[in-house]
Motif scaffolding. Structure first.
Motif, short mmCIF file in Angstrom:
data_model
loop_
_atom_site.label_atom_id
_atom_site.label_comp_id
_atom_site.label_asym_id
_atom_site.label_seq_id
_atom_site.Cartn_x
_atom_site.Cartn_y
_atom_site.Cartn_z
N PRO A 1 0.82 -1.22 0.00
CA PRO A 1 0.00 0.00 0.00
C PRO A 1 0.85 1.28 0.00
O PRO A 1 0.38 2.33 -0.37
CB PRO A 1 -0.80 -0.10 1.31
CG PRO A 1 -0.79 -1.56 1.66
CD PRO A 1 0.49 -2.11 1.13
N GLU B 1 -1.59 -10.12 3.86
CA GLU B 1 -2.02 -8.90 3.17
C GLU B 1 -3.07 -8.13 3.94
O GLU B 1 -3.53 -7.08 3.49
CB GLU B 1 -2.53 -9.26 1.78
CG GLU B 1 -1.42 -9.85 0.92
CD GLU B 1 -1.37 -9.24 -0.44
OE1 GLU B 1 -1.67 -8.04 -0.58
OE2 GLU B 1 -1.06 -9.99 -1.38
N GLN B 2 -3.48 -8.66 5.08
CA GLN B 2 -4.42 -7.89 5.91
C GLN B 2 -3.70 -6.68 6.51
O GLN B 2 -4.28 -5.62 6.69
CB GLN B 2 -4.96 -8.79 7.03
CG GLN B 2 -5.70 -8.08 8.16
CD GLN B 2 -7.01 -7.45 7.73
OE1 GLN B 2 -7.51 -7.71 6.63
NE2 GLN B 2 -7.56 -6.58 8.56
N VAL C 1 -6.91 4.35 13.79
CA VAL C 1 -7.26 3.03 13.24
C VAL C 1 -6.60 1.95 14.11
O VAL C 1 -5.60 2.21 14.78
CB VAL C 1 -6.81 2.88 11.77
CG1 VAL C 1 -7.48 3.93 10.91
CG2 VAL C 1 -5.31 2.91 11.62
N PRO D 1 -4.42 -2.27 9.31
CA PRO D 1 -5.13 -2.83 8.16
C PRO D 1 -4.67 -2.15 6.88
O PRO D 1 -4.51 -0.93 6.84
CB PRO D 1 -6.60 -2.55 8.48
CG PRO D 1 -6.64 -2.56 9.97
CD PRO D 1 -5.35 -1.92 10.40
N ALA D 2 -4.46 -2.97 5.85
CA ALA D 2 -3.70 -2.53 4.67
C ALA D 2 -4.22 -1.25 4.02
O ALA D 2 -3.43 -0.41 3.58
CB ALA D 2 -3.66 -3.65 3.64
N ASP D 3 -5.54 -1.10 3.98
CA ASP D 3 -6.07 0.10 3.31
C ASP D 3 -5.70 1.39 4.05
O ASP D 3 -5.83 2.48 3.50
CB ASP D 3 -7.60 0.01 3.18
CG ASP D 3 -8.03 -0.96 2.08
OD1 ASP D 3 -7.15 -1.45 1.35
OD2 ASP D 3 -9.24 -1.22 1.96
N TYR D 4 -5.26 1.28 5.30
CA TYR D 4 -4.84 2.45 6.06
C TYR D 4 -3.33 2.66 6.00
O TYR D 4 -2.81 3.62 6.54
CB TYR D 4 -5.25 2.32 7.54
CG TYR D 4 -6.72 2.09 7.76
CD1 TYR D 4 -7.69 2.88 7.13
CD2 TYR D 4 -7.16 1.07 8.62
CE1 TYR D 4 -9.04 2.66 7.35
CE2 TYR D 4 -8.51 0.86 8.85
CZ TYR D 4 -9.45 1.66 8.21
OH TYR D 4 -10.77 1.44 8.42
N VAL E 1 -1.22 5.99 7.40
CA VAL E 1 -0.48 5.89 8.65
C VAL E 1 1.01 6.13 8.38
O VAL E 1 1.70 6.80 9.14
CB VAL E 1 -0.72 4.52 9.33
CG1 VAL E 1 0.17 4.35 10.56
CG2 VAL E 1 -2.20 4.38 9.71
N ALA F 1 -8.21 3.34 1.82
CA ALA F 1 -7.69 3.59 0.47
C ALA F 1 -7.44 2.23 -0.16
O ALA F 1 -6.39 1.63 0.02
CB ALA F 1 -6.40 4.40 0.54
N HIS G 1 -9.17 -6.28 4.88
CA HIS G 1 -8.25 -5.55 4.01
C HIS G 1 -7.35 -6.49 3.20
O HIS G 1 -6.64 -6.04 2.33
CB HIS G 1 -7.37 -4.63 4.86
CG HIS G 1 -8.12 -3.51 5.50
ND1 HIS G 1 -7.79 -2.20 5.34
CD2 HIS G 1 -9.21 -3.51 6.31
CE1 HIS G 1 -8.63 -1.43 6.02
NE2 HIS G 1 -9.50 -2.21 6.63
N ARG G 2 -7.38 -7.76 3.53
CA ARG G 2 -6.53 -8.71 2.81
C ARG G 2 -7.01 -8.84 1.36
O ARG G 2 -6.23 -8.95 0.43
CB ARG G 2 -6.59 -10.09 3.48
CG ARG G 2 -5.68 -11.11 2.85
CD ARG G 2 -5.83 -12.48 3.47
NE ARG G 2 -7.06 -13.14 3.06
CZ ARG G 2 -7.40 -14.36 3.43
NH1 ARG G 2 -6.62 -15.05 4.24
NH2 ARG G 2 -8.53 -14.90 3.03
#
Lengths: 97, 994, 180
Positions: free
Chosen positions: B609, B755-756, B798, B818-821, B825, C8, C103-104
């Motif tokens: 990410p 990947e989480q 988060v 969590p990956a989307d953050y 971060v 995101a 999110h994985r």
């Protein structure tokens, strides 16, 4: 590309979803610590690799992710049967060696 | 240039639809629907290439996929230059640019043709016998010479700009071949409701109906019926009809490979339109309707341009409206060639003579030929031909002997009978059976669910063909409950007679060139010679002479070669054996096999990410498996060395921020989680406190290190395991294997969370100061959160799993979010870091810093033969444990023997010298060769923090060699090194709390 | 501390709308990798308000929440309303493993009359309605990576893949969509 019958999914699935995992019915001994070198050699290194019927492990790694067992003829490359992990070697009648 | 051999009144092409193309730079006109071959023939051009070995002038032999001679290059543009394209398959389009091959300086005058004059030197086995000695000459003299002289077309020298497609497909019935048989089978199967795929290699279905004007099906001419049925099939939802599609390979369990050619016939295909599509079809049942391939006659000089198969001449005439000559002679041993002569004669072409080697052929076609006034020389043979670049006459004499007579002609069409196309059947592992009566190999028992119908099964009668194909299609579709469909079919076509092997004038004593295999220039004499020189099996004859080994795979020639060998050996054909048919049936492009998997789709490229941030900040990336990882972050004017040195300094002086997302992560959950961990890792886990971490070592059963990583215990029944980046999938597989098959009673489940979580490592004395303002709900003091602990809380609003751990030896944290953050971060951490003079660092600095601390990297310090003892990790083995994977292996005699290679540090005598990774280490640089080698350098770097180079190495008995001087011999000198501890920096380990 | 950060996701802004085929990134969702023996299925189903499917290749769905059978003791639970799935299972005391994988995975929605053919460019399974009916789901391969495929409608599939593979999966879908 072979079709392999996954005993957990209950249907034939393309080989691309599977991964071979070596010879079947080789149980890890419970008394590992007490094994002789010879027994360990037989357990870990020695494989039968016959021409004809082999019992082998497969994993439906890109499917249900389960390990299972198969009897396959290495001459014709045909799967005779597949069965769940932990089940005994199937009786293949005249075909089994 | 006018199409002077086009006959307006015959053929199916539209005379008002001209197409311009070039051949060898010369402009020609053809018609829409022409192949390159038919269009050239329409212009009277037969000469299209030079043969492989003797460079003899050659022309079209066939009108289809079996073509051995007419191979050309097709140039669409500079990058699209397809070599070895069969002119008989390539359709013309406006602007098509084709060139002949294997000639220099020109097609009509070729220097290489000297090979023909020198042919006594080039006989079978010539290469094997001649170029054996001296050995050194092979590379410098023979091979370059042979390569220049031989070879077919030129491979393109630029990357293929075309794209290719792949399609997996499933159907109830796959029909290969769209002639009378294939269409009938598809129709019946479709009627029965089956999912049907029909593939035909031609642009239009119809097969032999293309030229068999005597065929009537369902009351209409065969070709018209074929087109009507095709239209009907195309309209059905349950039928996929593929033209220009070759079934090239028959694999296990009715998997058949098809290649569909999508754009080669188009003027200007869209750039994103795939050129070819590979179909991987899984069929419940396959119907093979692949027809039969006509054979040529084998007689002296049977290869001149203008000599071709009788069926080809009929195709050119009846379909394309092209006469292959103005004065055509016929040489045959079977009936269908008579019909060719009749068709030509009726179209106004003069027939010089029909020569039939059979003494007394009978039937309506013979009578018709005589009625048309054609000279019929039965019981005669063609014993020679003349003409330099085109046949000009044939020599004919009675088969029984007697005077030779010359007959002028400008084309000679021949037929020695038909070979059923059993290629796919044979590939399916079905056994072929030789039928002595028809002298054919026919499909025997099938080992897969397939049926062969029509000519490929030896059925020649049209009405029988249609009936058996309907039945096969009907049954394949499981239509037993329904009524078997019927179709009337009737034909005046006759396919009887035929011969195998050499004809008159090409017998055992003859030295003439009577070609068996045109493409590899193998003559009847070559095959006899092979037998004389001791070849007994057809497999030997094939390899000795190369017969059948060209790109056409001997479709027209194999049976002749076999028959000649059998005759020489005095054995029946089946005893000499048939070579195995292998895929592909016709050549397949690499592009089709690669499909979508090229360029950016060659392999998945995995990015974290934070990737775009790193890119925007100038990172140079390195590939780690499929991952792109930031390698280093050069600033203006910095090279890699300077950037890494700065990053290394900065981390230890203030702090560095590192993207550790790619590490594998596995969540181990369940009441038996600790027990399972005890079995999978060498370390003890039962007593690891909740919220604490431990460095774990994983072995294989043989005692060698398999993986490592830090493991945090989140709860009594929950562990957060990390693995190496590259090891993530195999470690999970390894753990699942044991869990499912060896310890299935343990109550524990494994889930990949690689990947989480995005992972941001913050390392260095300022690390706590940097993250403190962002973290909520976690006490970051050393008392509350000591080194090697893990806490769950919040960061930047988060959730996070915050690890206090260090792969640098500094105080450090790894922030899991969590990956989307991850990116947000990271940016927040970066903003804080900048206040403290922190830098972003990449994998190179990570490697240097861990090497300064003597931390191993699995796969760099280990290679699958290194034990924890070897690596100095004995402390990680739980002494009181009674079992773990690898425990017994560790006790193997070889693994406890003295003298094993052990991990040590190396310091070069000259601190500035940086060793090469992989360099060998010896004890005595003066020892005679072979010098005993003690081990090798596993890691080596310049250490800015130490002010000298550092290296890790595996050295035999290394732990006992502390302080010894060893040597690293390199091409430009020997480097002296001192064996040291693996820890080069902060030996006491005080900085983790610094 | 600052307000919570927005997710995101990978594939932000990526879509394809071509004749007979649409590719869209699915909206963010919460996801659970749920592992449980038979003994816990009933209580987990109750906790999730959704019957965990027991037959291979099947799914159940209700109100934006779906459970996909992946293996004999494994489900992927997806909640499009981003509900707290881990929390929902927390009350179940029977042995199970509920791991948040929101999110994985990234998901791509593949729809249109050509969806089946486009997926078959990389997926070797029979995707005809007979073999892979609406509601069917399976972990399988797509080109050189692993996906979870779920048929939500006759002409609509949801493709779940790991986040870092989503770029590859999207590009391969796009390349396949070019093959008309």
């Amino acid at each position: 590309m072979l079709l392999i019958h996954c005993p957990y999914c209950g249907e034939d699935r393309p080989e691309l979803e599977f991964r071979h995992a070596g010879e079947a019915h080789i149980a890890r001994p419970e008394n590992m610590a007490d094994m002789s070198d010879e027994d360990f050699e037989r357990f870990f290194f020695i494989r039968s690799n016959p021409k004809g019927i082999v019992y082998e492990r497969w994993r439906h790694i890109h499917g249900c992710a389960r390990f299972f067992n198969a009897a396959r003829d290495t001459v014709s490359d045909r799967f005779l049967t597949t069965y769940k992990a932990g089940e005994p070697k199937p009786d293949l009648g005249g075909e089994g060696a | 240039m006018p199409q002077t051999f086009r006959i307006a009144s015959v053929g199916r092409l539209d005379n008002a639809d001209p197409v311009r193309f070039t051949f060898d730079g010369k402009s020609f006109e053809g018609l829409h629907g022409d192949t390159l071959a038919s269009a050239l023939l329409a212009n009277g051009v037969h000469l299209v290439g030079r043969s492989f070995k003797y460079h003899r002038p050659r022309g079209m032999v066939s009108a289809g996929a079996e073509e051995p001679n007419a191979l050309v290059g097709v140039h669409r543009d500079a990058a699209r230059r397809a070599p070895n394209v069969r002119a008989t398959v390539q359709e013309i389009h406006e602007g098509l640019d084709a060139v002949s091959q294997n000639r220099w300086p020109s097609l009509s005058f070729d220097v290489g043709a000297l090979n023909d004059l020198a042919s006594p030197f080039f006989s079978a086995g010539f290469y094997y016998k001649t170029f054996m000695w001296p050995k050194a000459a092979w590379e410098r003299v023979y091979e370059p010479f042979i390569r220049r002289a031989a070879g077919l077309g030129e491979a393109p020298d630029r990357p293929d700009p075309d794209c290719y497609a792949n399609r997996f497909a499933h159907c109830d019935v796959l029909v290969i071949g769209g002639g009378a048989a294939g269409l009938s089978a598809a129709l019946a199967a479709a009627d029965a409701g089956a999912r049907v795929i029909l593939a035909d290699e031609q642009a239009e279905t119809g097969g032999a109906l293309r030229y068999e004007t005597g065929a009537m099906i369902d009351g209409i001419p065969g070709w018209d019926w074929a087109q009507a049925v095709t239209a009907e099939l195309v309209a059905r939802d349950n039928v996929q009809l593929l033209t220009r599609t070759t079934g090239f390979g028959y694999y296990a369990q009715n998997m058949v490979g098809l290649v569909e050619r999508l754009t080669d016939h188009l003027v200007s295909p869209a750039t994103d339109q795939p050129r070819e599509r590979l179909w991987q079809v899984r069929a419940k049942r396959v119907v093979l309707a692949t027809g039969a391939i006509e054979r040529h006659m084998v007689f002296p000089d049977n290869d001149r341009p203008g000599i071709m198969l009788a069926s080809a001449a009929r195709s050119y005439l009846n379909h394309f409206g092209v006469a292959v000559g103005r004065n055509v002679a016929v040489y045959t041993a079977e009936d269908s060639a008579w019909q060719a002569a009749i068709d030509l004669k009726r179209a106004g072409v003069s027939i010089a003579a029909i020569v039939d080697c059979r003494p007394d052929p009978q039937g309506p076609h013979v009578e018709e030929a005589r009625r048309l006034g054609i000279e019929c020389l039965t019981g005669h043979a063609v014993t020679g031909t003349a003409g330099r670049l085109r046949i000009s006459s044939i020599k004919v004499r009675p088969a029984s002997g007697g005077a030779e007579r010359s007959i002028a002609c400008d084309a000679l069409i021949t037929s020695s009978g038909w070979t059923p196309a059993v290629h796919l059947f044979s590939q399916s592992r079905g056994k072929l059976v030789f039928d002595a009566e028809t002298q054919c190999f026919l499909p025997g028992n099938s080992v897969q669910d397939l049926t062969s119908v029509g000519a490929c099964a030896g059925t020649v009668d049209l009405s029988e063909t249609v009936a058996e194909a309907l039945k096969a299609g009907h049954e394949a579709a499981g239509g037993a409950a329904r009524k078997l469909p019927k179709l009337s079919a009737d034909s005046t076509e006759r396919w009887s007679g035929g011969m195998l092997g050499a004809g008159e004038g090409a017998g055992a004593e003859s030295t003439a060139k009577a070609f068996v295999d045109f493409q590899n220039d193998v003559t009847a004499k070559d095959i006899r010679q092979a037998v004389r020189e001791g070849m007994r099996s057809i497999e030997h004859v094939k390899r000795f002479t190369t017969t059948g080994m060209a790109t056409d795979q001997g479709k027209t020639s194999n049976m002749h070669g076999l028959a000649i060998a059998a005759e020489m050996l005095g054995k029946p054909i089946p005893e000499v054996g048939l070579t195995t048919f292998r895929a592909p049936y016709t050549p397949v492009t690499f592009g089709a096999l690669v499909g979508h998997g090229k360029g950016r789709l060659f392999e998945p490229v995995r990015r974290t990410p934070m990737h775009d941030w790193a890119e925007a900040h100038g990172a140079v990336f390195e590939d780690v498996g499929q991952w792109k990882r930031a390698w280093f972050f050069p600033q203006a004017g910095e090279d890699m060395h300077a950037a890494v040195a700065r990053e290394c300094r900065t981390v230890r002086q203030s702090a560095g921020i590192f993207d550790a997302t790619t590490l594998g992560k596995i969540e181990v959950v369940g009441p038996d989680a600790a027990r399972f961990m005890e079995l999978m890792y060498t370390n003890p886990w039962q007593k690891l406190g909740i919220g604490r971490c431990r460095y774990g070592v994983m072995l294989r059963e043989d005692g060698f290190i398999y993986d490592d990583g830090v493991v945090g215990r989140l709860a009594e029944d929950r562990f957060h395991v990390t693995t190496t980046t590259g090891g993530a999938p195999r470690v999970l597989n390894h753990m699942e294997d044991y869990l499912q098959t060896e310890f299935p009673d343990l109550k524990v489940y494994l889930t990949s969370t690689s990947e989480q979580w995005a992972v941001i490592a913050v390392q260095g004395p300022k690390s706590r100061d940097i993250i403190a303002p962002l973290v909520e709900g976690i006490d970051l003091s050393d008392e509350a959160m000591p080194h090697m602990s893990v806490r769950e809380g919040m960061i930047c609003g988060v959730p996070t799993r915050l690890f206090r751990m260090s792969f640098t030896g500094e105080r450090g944290f790894e922030i899991n979010v969590p990956a989307d953050y991850g990116r947000a971060v990271w940016e927040a951490v970066w903003a804080e870091g900048e206040k403290h003079g922190a830098c972003a660092y990449g994998t190179e600095t990570m490697h240097v810093l861990r090497a300064e601390k003597g931390f191993i990297i699995v796969g760099q310090e280990t290679d699958g033969t290194v034990t924890p003892h070897d690596a100095g990790l004995s402390w990680a083995i739980g002494r009181k444990k009674t079992d773990f994977v690898g425990m017994r292996g560790l006790a193997r005699p070889d693994l406890v023997a003295p003298g094993r290679k052990q991990l040590v540090g190396l310091r070069t005598r000259d601190p500035k010298t940086v060793l090469e990774e992989g360099a060998q280490i010896v004890a005595d640089s003066q020892a005679p060769i072979p010098v005993p080698m003690l081990g090798h350098v596993t890691s080596s770097y310049w250490s800015e923090n130490c002010g000298h180079s550092i290296a890790l190495a595996l050295v035999a008995g290394g732990h006992e060699r502390m302080g010894e001087t060893l040597y690293v011999p390199m091409p430009d000198g020997v480097i002296a090194v001192e064996v040291t501890s693996t820890v080069f920096f902060d030996e006491k380990g005080e900085r983790t709390n610094g | 501390m600052a307000d919570a950060i927005a997710r995101a996701s990978a594939l932000e802004g990526r879509f394809l709308n071509d004749e007979g085929i649409t590719l869209v990134r699915a909206e963010p969702a919460t996801r659970l990798s749920l592992r449980a023996p038979k003994t816990a299925v009933k209580s987990l189903s109750k906790a999730l308000g959704l019957d965990l499917p027991q037959r291979p290749k099947t799914s159940t769905a209700k109100d934006g929440r779906a459970a996909l059978w992946l293996g004999p003791d494994e489900w992927l639970v997806i909640d499009e309303n981003e509900a707290d799935l881990v929390g929902a299972c927390a009350s179940v005391s029977a042995f199970h493993s509920a791991v948040d994988v929101s999110h994985r995975n990234t998901a791509i929605l593949v729809s249109g009359p050509r969806a089946e053919a486009v997926l078959n460019a990389g997926c070797p399974q029979d995707l005809s309605l007979d073999a892979f009916p609406v509601g069917a789901c399976s972990r399988t391969v797509f080109g050189k990576t692993e996906i979870i495929l779920w048929r939500t409608e006759k002409d609509a599939f949801r493709v779940e893949c790991w986040r870092s593979f989503s770029d590859y999966v999207f590009m391969l879908l796009k390349a396949a969509a070019r093959d008309r």
